[in-house]
Scaffold this active site. Structure first.
Site, PDB file in Angstrom:
ATOM      1  N   TYR A 299     -39.749  -4.007   5.214  1.00 63.92           N
ATOM      2  CA  TYR A 299     -38.942  -3.846   3.999  1.00 63.92           C
ATOM      3  C   TYR A 299     -37.469  -4.194   4.233  1.00 63.92           C
ATOM      4  O   TYR A 299     -36.721  -4.409   3.289  1.00 63.92           O
ATOM      5  CB  TYR A 299     -39.047  -2.413   3.449  1.00 63.92           C
ATOM      6  CG  TYR A 299     -40.409  -2.088   2.845  1.00 63.92           C
ATOM      7  CD1 TYR A 299     -41.420  -3.045   2.796  1.00 63.92           C
ATOM      8  CD2 TYR A 299     -40.677  -0.836   2.326  1.00 63.92           C
ATOM      9  CE1 TYR A 299     -42.655  -2.757   2.260  1.00 63.92           C
ATOM     10  CE2 TYR A 299     -41.922  -0.537   1.780  1.00 63.92           C
ATOM     11  CZ  TYR A 299     -42.911  -1.503   1.752  1.00 63.92           C
ATOM     12  OH  TYR A 299     -44.126  -1.215   1.209  1.00 63.92           O
TER      13      TYR A 299
ATOM     14  N   ASP B 284     -46.193   3.507   3.230  1.00 60.37           N
ATOM     15  CA  ASP B 284     -46.020   3.459   1.773  1.00 60.37           C
ATOM     16  C   ASP B 284     -47.394   3.518   1.102  1.00 60.37           C
ATOM     17  O   ASP B 284     -47.633   4.313   0.183  1.00 60.37           O
ATOM     18  CB  ASP B 284     -45.310   2.140   1.429  1.00 60.37           C
ATOM     19  CG  ASP B 284     -44.835   2.088  -0.008  1.00 60.37           C
ATOM     20  OD1 ASP B 284     -45.034   3.075  -0.734  1.00 60.37           O
ATOM     21  OD2 ASP B 284     -44.282   1.048  -0.405  1.00 60.37           O
TER      22      ASP B 284
ATOM     23  N   ASP C 103     -49.464   7.088  -0.578  1.00 63.01           N
ATOM     24  CA  ASP C 103     -49.847   7.149  -1.995  1.00 63.01           C
ATOM     25  C   ASP C 103     -51.349   7.390  -2.145  1.00 63.01           C
ATOM     26  O   ASP C 103     -51.775   8.155  -3.018  1.00 63.01           O
ATOM     27  CB  ASP C 103     -49.467   5.850  -2.721  1.00 63.01           C
ATOM     28  CG  ASP C 103     -48.092   5.960  -3.373  1.00 63.01           C
ATOM     29  OD1 ASP C 103     -47.333   6.872  -2.988  1.00 63.01           O
ATOM     30  OD2 ASP C 103     -47.787   5.137  -4.255  1.00 63.01           O
TER      31      ASP C 103
END
Ligand code: NAD
Length: 356
Positions: free
Chosen positions: A137, A243, A247
């Protein structure tokens, strides 16, 4: 010792829920000094910037930051660098909050809210530790380039050994405070950067001989999470895999309104916030579930303030309230025969305080 907390309500349901969370903290009867800060949309309105210097200074001085949520349609069309979310990213960066803790915990009484069979998830208690400030990222070079009428997009997945070591230490430490088991997730069979990840985590393990360590490839980890999630205790992984897996794990527990999170730096300072956003669709209607933010406050007590007993008390109070069948709209069972009672934000918070 007085603990210094910066409370940032933010926007939407964040502003609605925060006063209740402060009431819950007050009910513990502890020595807390609570200052209030602005961030996100409300800060744009009041100060012309999503992250005012006063908030940043107060956050640096505080032992922990407790955050509601930021954002809303009113600010969606602003340029990227002036959006409410920029304030949150700026705060995390300024505090160097590199360790993101995402528990996936399922209270027994909510087991039928999961998409998995209740026996697979009842009593689930996983902690995912995601590296938050490095990896693909942030890696350079990155971009989209055009040549000869064709386009090419690229990113760089990069971790220095020091970045891996510090997140590994956080994860081993947390495993030591929980079930004593750590799973490191990588893709070491394909990606060199994650081969280094595996090597460094293995090296750090030498300092934590009492922790049981295993390594799992990310594809297998995803599969195991939905097949038999209770096999995990603490999972540590990089920014991208974390990430996605956090989730997926979160959704095992049914509702966004139940999920707390923390982002910690090397000094143990942390930003504690629910996983959900500002939920503009329900804001101001006394229907938001305050438990994610209340449980974030419990994490704050445990991880930044060293107040384990107080954290346990909050979690036990939430459990007791759920056991009594008290539910906000988002965690109401589909089965209309269930012996439960629907309440609003205020009543849910009152019930937690009464249980304390
Ligand atoms: P959201 O999490 O705000 O809402 C998603 C859905 O879940 C909505 O239907 C909402 O009503 C419901 N929901 C969320 N929290 C709930 C709660 N506590 N109780 C009951 N129901 C709840 O995500 P979104 O709609 O994609 O985003 C809304 C705004 O929040 C956007 O501006 C977004 O950028 C922002 N956002 C902020 C954060 C943050 O502050 N960390 C995180 C995610 C989204």
């Amino acid at each position: 010792m007085t603990h210094r907390i910066l409370a940032i309500p933010g926007d939407g349901i964040g502003a609605e829920v925060m006063p209740h969370v402060l009431r819950v903290l007050d009910a513990l009867g502890m020595d807390l000094s609570v200052e209030s800060g602005t961030l996100g949309g409300v800060a744009i309105e009041e100060h012309g910037t999503p992250l005012p210097t006063s908030t940043l200074d107060a956050a640096r001085e505080a032992d922990a930051v407790l955050l509601g949520a930021v954002g809303g349609p009113k600010w969606d069309n602003l340029p990227m660098d002036r959006r409410p979310e920029k304030g949150l990213l700026g705060l995390r960066a300024a505090l160097d909050a590199f360790a993101n803790l995402r528990p996936a915990m399922l209270f027994e009484s909510l087991a039928n809210a999961s998409s998995l069979r209740p026996e697979l998830v009842a009593g689930l208690d996983i902690l995912i530790v995601r590296e938050l400030t490095g990896g693909i990222y942030f890696g350079e070079p990155r971009g989209i380039e055009s040549a000869n009428g064709r386009r090419r997009g690229y990113n760089t997945d990069v971790y220095a050994d020091g970045e891996i070591e510090r997140i590994a230490r956080v994860a081993f430490d947390l495993a030591g405070k929980r079930g004593g088991r750590l799973t490191s997730v990588d893709k070491a069979n394909v990606l060199e950067v994650t081969q280094l990840w595996r090597d460094v985590v293995t090296e750090v393990h030498a300092d934590f001989p009492n922790i049981e360590l295993n390594h799992v490839y990310v594809d297998n980890a995803a599969m195991q999470l939905v097949r038999a999630p209770k096999q995990f205790d603490v999972i540590v992984t990089g920014n991208l895999f974390g990430d996605i897996l956090s989730d997926a794990a979160a959704m095992l527990t049914g509702s966004l309104g139940m999920l707390p999170s923390a982002s910690l730096n090397a000094k143990g300072q942390g930003i504690y916030e629910p996983v959900h956003g500002s939920a503009p669709d329900i804001a101001g209607r006394n229907v938001a579930n305050p438990l994610a933010t209340i449980l974030s406050a419990a994490m704050m007590l445990r991880y930044s303030l060293g107040e384990e007993t107080a954290a346990d008390r909050i979690e036990a109070a939430v459990n007791a309230v759920l056991e009594r069948g008290i539910r906000t709209a988002d965690i109401m069972p589909a089965d209309s025969d269930a012996d439960v009672c629907q309440v609003g934000t205020d009543e849910m918070a009152d019930a937690v305080i009464a249980a304390l």
